[in-house]
Design a protein around this motif. Sequence first.
Motif, PDB file in Angstrom:
ATOM      1  N   TRP A   1      -5.263  -5.718   7.069  1.00  0.00           N
ATOM      2  CA  TRP A   1      -5.837  -4.388   6.894  1.00  0.00           C
ATOM      3  C   TRP A   1      -4.946  -3.391   6.176  1.00  0.00           C
ATOM      4  N   LYS A   2      -3.823  -3.825   5.601  1.00  0.00           N
ATOM      5  CA  LYS A   2      -2.899  -2.872   4.974  1.00  0.00           C
ATOM      6  C   LYS A   2      -3.512  -2.168   3.761  1.00  0.00           C
ATOM      7  N   GLN A   3      -4.251  -2.890   2.961  1.00  0.00           N
ATOM      8  CA  GLN A   3      -4.858  -2.269   1.775  1.00  0.00           C
ATOM      9  C   GLN A   3      -5.967  -1.310   2.186  1.00  0.00           C
TER      10      GLN A   3
ATOM     11  N   LEU B   1      -4.699   2.061   3.366  1.00  0.00           N
ATOM     12  CA  LEU B   1      -4.403   2.992   2.279  1.00  0.00           C
ATOM     13  C   LEU B   1      -5.682   3.616   1.730  1.00  0.00           C
ATOM     14  N   GLU B   2      -6.720   2.819   1.579  1.00  0.00           N
ATOM     15  CA  GLU B   2      -7.982   3.316   1.024  1.00  0.00           C
ATOM     16  C   GLU B   2      -8.617   4.378   1.919  1.00  0.00           C
TER      17      GLU B   2
ATOM     18  N   ALA C   1       3.685   4.098  -0.460  1.00  0.00           N
ATOM     19  CA  ALA C   1       2.447   3.387  -0.131  1.00  0.00           C
ATOM     20  C   ALA C   1       1.578   3.212  -1.366  1.00  0.00           C
TER      21      ALA C   1
ATOM     22  N   CYS D   1       3.037   0.485  -3.464  1.00  0.00           N
ATOM     23  CA  CYS D   1       2.824  -0.827  -2.842  1.00  0.00           C
ATOM     24  C   CYS D   1       1.354  -1.247  -2.889  1.00  0.00           C
TER      25      CYS D   1
ATOM     26  N   SER E   1      -0.633  -0.548  -0.528  1.00  0.00           N
ATOM     27  CA  SER E   1      -0.988  -0.830   0.865  1.00  0.00           C
ATOM     28  C   SER E   1      -0.162   0.068   1.773  1.00  0.00           C
TER      29      SER E   1
ATOM     30  N   ASN F   1       1.499   0.181   5.874  1.00  0.00           N
ATOM     31  CA  ASN F   1       1.697  -0.475   7.168  1.00  0.00           C
ATOM     32  C   ASN F   1       1.823   0.544   8.296  1.00  0.00           C
TER      33      ASN F   1
ATOM     34  N   SER G   1       4.384   3.451   3.977  1.00  0.00           N
ATOM     35  CA  SER G   1       4.829   2.070   4.148  1.00  0.00           C
ATOM     36  C   SER G   1       6.297   2.060   4.509  1.00  0.00           C
TER      37      SER G   1
ATOM     38  N   GLY H   1       0.457  -7.926   0.120  1.00  0.00           N
ATOM     39  CA  GLY H   1       0.973  -6.619   0.494  1.00  0.00           C
ATOM     40  C   GLY H   1       2.444  -6.644   0.861  1.00  0.00           C
TER      41      GLY H   1
ATOM     42  N   ARG I   1       4.491  -6.960  -2.275  1.00  0.00           N
ATOM     43  CA  ARG I   1       4.505  -5.703  -3.022  1.00  0.00           C
ATOM     44  C   ARG I   1       5.537  -4.733  -2.438  1.00  0.00           C
TER      45      ARG I   1
END
Length: 265
Positions: free
Chosen positions: A66-68, A71-72, A81, A84, A86, A88, A101, A132, A135
């Motif tokens: 779910w990291k990406q 960010l969204e 972030a 990257c 993403s 965390n 991140s 992620g 990255r």
Amino acid sequence: MTLIAGVVGWPIAHSLSPLIHNAWITAAGLDARYEAFEAGDEPAFRRLVEEGRGGRLVGLNVTAPWKQLALELADTASLTARRCGSANLIGFAEGRVVATSTDGLGLMAALVEQAPGFDARGAEVVVLGAGGAARAAVAALVRDGARVGVMNRTRERAERLAEDLDAEVAEETALERAALVVNALSVPPRIDAGSLRSDAVLMDMTYRPLETPFLAAGRARGLTTVDGLAMLIGQARPSFKTLFDQAPPDIDVRALALQALGEAS
């Protein structure tokens, strides 16, 4: 009022983050708790974020997958972030989601702790993977002056990562020159440790098992190795400070984590 934070991902039961953060919470005497939240699908993750917006949570560490999406869903995000692609860590304040991140900070802290002789400035580095975690590693290493090459089974993903973060796509021969090889894959890489430099540093982001086959092969050859637990703790420290507005107490959480993993300290 008890502050509630946690870590969210799928699967998540294996995570040592609750052990680490709750040990710090207890040592600091905080009225708080840190939980593992299971989000098996996207709607479940979105619901948890909405609970945070509503004030139930102060923040969440976010792990795969779910990291990406973290960010969204953020209203604002740190430059790290965004670079990257993403996050965390997400914090909640007045109904807004703030993403950042700390993975890159964790990686560099782990290197300082377990490979103090490594200097990123001008070093040739190979990062294995293009997700992620990869990255975050590439962004941190490039920021600290390393020349980073990315290797991935799907070359197109490696090219996209390299273009985004001022890195390069590495060929197999780059491994022979690398001062540092970082495994950000979810599976053991197929690398001949005998072909690496005699002073190379090997790092694996995985901490189950603590000594992965990748690290074991390097150690058998006498190479310096850096484990994923050092990175986990390294990223947890700035996460704790963001979540609870204070630095974590100076206690030996690695020993607690090793005990949980069944490893000798």
